[in-house]
Design a protein around this motif. Structure first.
Motif, PDB file in Angstrom:
ATOM      1  N   GLY A 121       0.826  -1.210   0.000  1.00 25.11           N
ATOM      2  CA  GLY A 121       0.000   0.000   0.000  1.00 25.11           C
ATOM      3  C   GLY A 121       0.857   1.255   0.000  1.00 25.11           C
ATOM      4  O   GLY A 121       0.649   2.189  -0.774  1.00 25.11           O
ATOM      5  N   LYS A 122       1.862   1.244   0.848  1.00 19.16           N
ATOM      6  CA  LYS A 122       2.752   2.398   0.974  1.00 19.16           C
ATOM      7  C   LYS A 122       3.571   2.608  -0.304  1.00 19.16           C
ATOM      8  O   LYS A 122       3.723   3.731  -0.787  1.00 19.16           O
ATOM      9  CB  LYS A 122       3.670   2.126   2.177  1.00 19.16           C
ATOM     10  N   VAL A 123       4.103   1.513  -0.861  1.00 15.06           N
ATOM     11  CA  VAL A 123       4.910   1.615  -2.080  1.00 15.06           C
ATOM     12  C   VAL A 123       4.037   2.152  -3.229  1.00 15.06           C
ATOM     13  O   VAL A 123       4.437   3.077  -3.950  1.00 15.06           O
ATOM     14  CB  VAL A 123       5.526   0.240  -2.454  1.00 15.06           C
ATOM     15  N   ASP A 138      11.635   7.267   4.239  1.00 15.98           N
ATOM     16  CA  ASP A 138      10.915   8.299   4.989  1.00 15.98           C
ATOM     17  C   ASP A 138      11.789   9.528   5.122  1.00 15.98           C
ATOM     18  O   ASP A 138      12.946   9.426   5.501  1.00 15.98           O
ATOM     19  CB  ASP A 138      10.529   7.763   6.370  1.00 15.98           C
ATOM     20  N   GLU A 139      11.188  10.696   4.752  1.00 19.73           N
ATOM     21  CA  GLU A 139      11.993  11.931   4.864  1.00 19.73           C
ATOM     22  C   GLU A 139      11.985  12.433   6.297  1.00 19.73           C
ATOM     23  O   GLU A 139      11.082  12.182   7.034  1.00 19.73           O
ATOM     24  CB  GLU A 139      11.437  13.026   3.940  1.00 19.73           C
ATOM     25  N   SER A 146      -0.568  10.679   3.828  1.00 23.71           N
ATOM     26  CA  SER A 146       0.120   9.807   4.788  1.00 23.71           C
ATOM     27  C   SER A 146       0.714   8.668   3.979  1.00 23.71           C
ATOM     28  O   SER A 146       0.603   8.644   2.751  1.00 23.71           O
ATOM     29  CB  SER A 146      -0.874   9.249   5.810  1.00 23.71           C
ATOM     30  N   ASP A 147       1.309   7.686   4.651  1.00 22.58           N
ATOM     31  CA  ASP A 147       1.905   6.556   3.940  1.00 22.58           C
ATOM     32  C   ASP A 147       0.910   5.902   2.985  1.00 22.58           C
ATOM     33  O   ASP A 147       1.261   5.540   1.872  1.00 22.58           O
ATOM     34  CB  ASP A 147       2.398   5.498   4.939  1.00 22.58           C
ATOM     35  N   GLU A 148      -0.324   5.726   3.443  1.00 21.82           N
ATOM     36  CA  GLU A 148      -1.292   4.989   2.616  1.00 21.82           C
ATOM     37  C   GLU A 148      -2.400   5.859   2.035  1.00 21.82           C
ATOM     38  O   GLU A 148      -3.226   5.359   1.280  1.00 21.82           O
ATOM     39  CB  GLU A 148      -1.948   3.860   3.436  1.00 21.82           C
ATOM     40  N   GLU A 149      -2.437   7.150   2.378  1.00 21.88           N
ATOM     41  CA  GLU A 149      -3.584   7.965   1.963  1.00 21.88           C
ATOM     42  C   GLU A 149      -3.198   9.090   0.994  1.00 21.88           C
ATOM     43  O   GLU A 149      -2.139   9.695   1.126  1.00 21.88           O
ATOM     44  CB  GLU A 149      -4.235   8.622   3.183  1.00 21.88           C
TER      45      GLU A 149
END
Ligand code: C5P
Length: 239
Positions: A47-49, A238-239, A75-78
């Protein structure tokens, strides 16, 4: 913007209402499905990728003058997107023969298609997304001919931009699927662009780095997606 009720749960993404009627929030899940939802598995990090991959591609397409629904990664997934009225067809461009085209016409996988070819499918899980044509799409009221012409031209333009980008990363963009919708009377690119909806091979070895790794049980599915991301310049750290 506030995330409100779940509007729709797709096979890999969930769609939420927001407090602004013109915007939605998409959530990329780890769920991975093939064969029309017959096989579903959770793949860690997918999902994140895909969310980062999609954000990168949508921004590149926007810079190339293609209007997309992408607004902002939340966000990571949104991701925040414009709310489109979707046209229920899938636009596919193929640069090389693979998948359903190989099965349908008995072609050699990897055969170059010159010039690239365009196909239209009706988005309907129950029917297994059957192939359709412009004439049928107009007769059934899904879109006007002008809208279909624009979708086709935009899909080829996306192909020009992305084929070059993938080639620069030592990759072949074999084929991909796009979905469009209408936002304030304009045709806008919706859905997502990620290795879930395209075929990407290493130029030299022809190694598959897309969802065919899942469909064909080749293993290292998300690792393939990450390799493509890294080779076209998507930042996954992650930055
Ligand atoms: O299966 P087929 O060869 O017709 O797929 C062409 C391209 O469209 C592939 O990149 C595939 O991943 C994508 N596709 C998709 N969603 C579908 C059907 C095809 O993303 N429902």
């Amino acid at each position: 913007m506030q995330k409100l009720d779940l509007l729709y749960k797709g096979k890999a993404k969930s769609v939420f209402e927001t407090d602004n009627p013109d915007y939605l929030i998409l959530e990329f899940r780890d769920d991975t499905s093939a064969f029309n939802g017959e096989r579903i598995e959770q793949l860690a990090r997918k999902g994140k990728v895909n969310n980062r991959f999609n954000a990168f591609i949508m921004q590149k397409l926007s810079e190339a003058g293609i209007e997309t629904h992408f607004e902002q990664q939340l966000s990571d997934e949104e991701v925040l997107v414009k709310r489109l009225t979707m046209i229920p067809v899938e636009c596919v461009v193929r640069n090389y023969a693979a998948g359903s085209l190989v099965r349908r016409l008995g072609l050699q996988e990897g055969q170059a298609l010159t010039p690239p070819t365009f196909e239209l499918f009706y988005k309907d899980d129950g029917l297994g997304d059957p192939m359709v044509n412009d004439s049928l799409a107009v007769s059934l009221g899904w879109a006007t001919q002008a809208q279909l012409d624009e979708m086709k031209a935009l899909t080829f333009k996306v192909n020009d931009v992305l084929s070059k980008m993938f080639d620069d990363g030592g990759l072949m963009l074999v084929d991909f699927k796009l979905e469009f919708g209408v936002f304030k009377d304009r045709i806008v690119l919706g859905d997502e662009f990620s290795p879930d909806g395209c075929r990407v091979w290493d130029k030299q070895t022809k190694k598959k780095l897309d969802k065919d790794r899942f469909r064909q049980s080749l293993g290292d599915v998300v690792e393939g997606y990450e390799e493509v991301a890294q080779r076209i310049g998507v930042s996954l750290v992650d930055e």
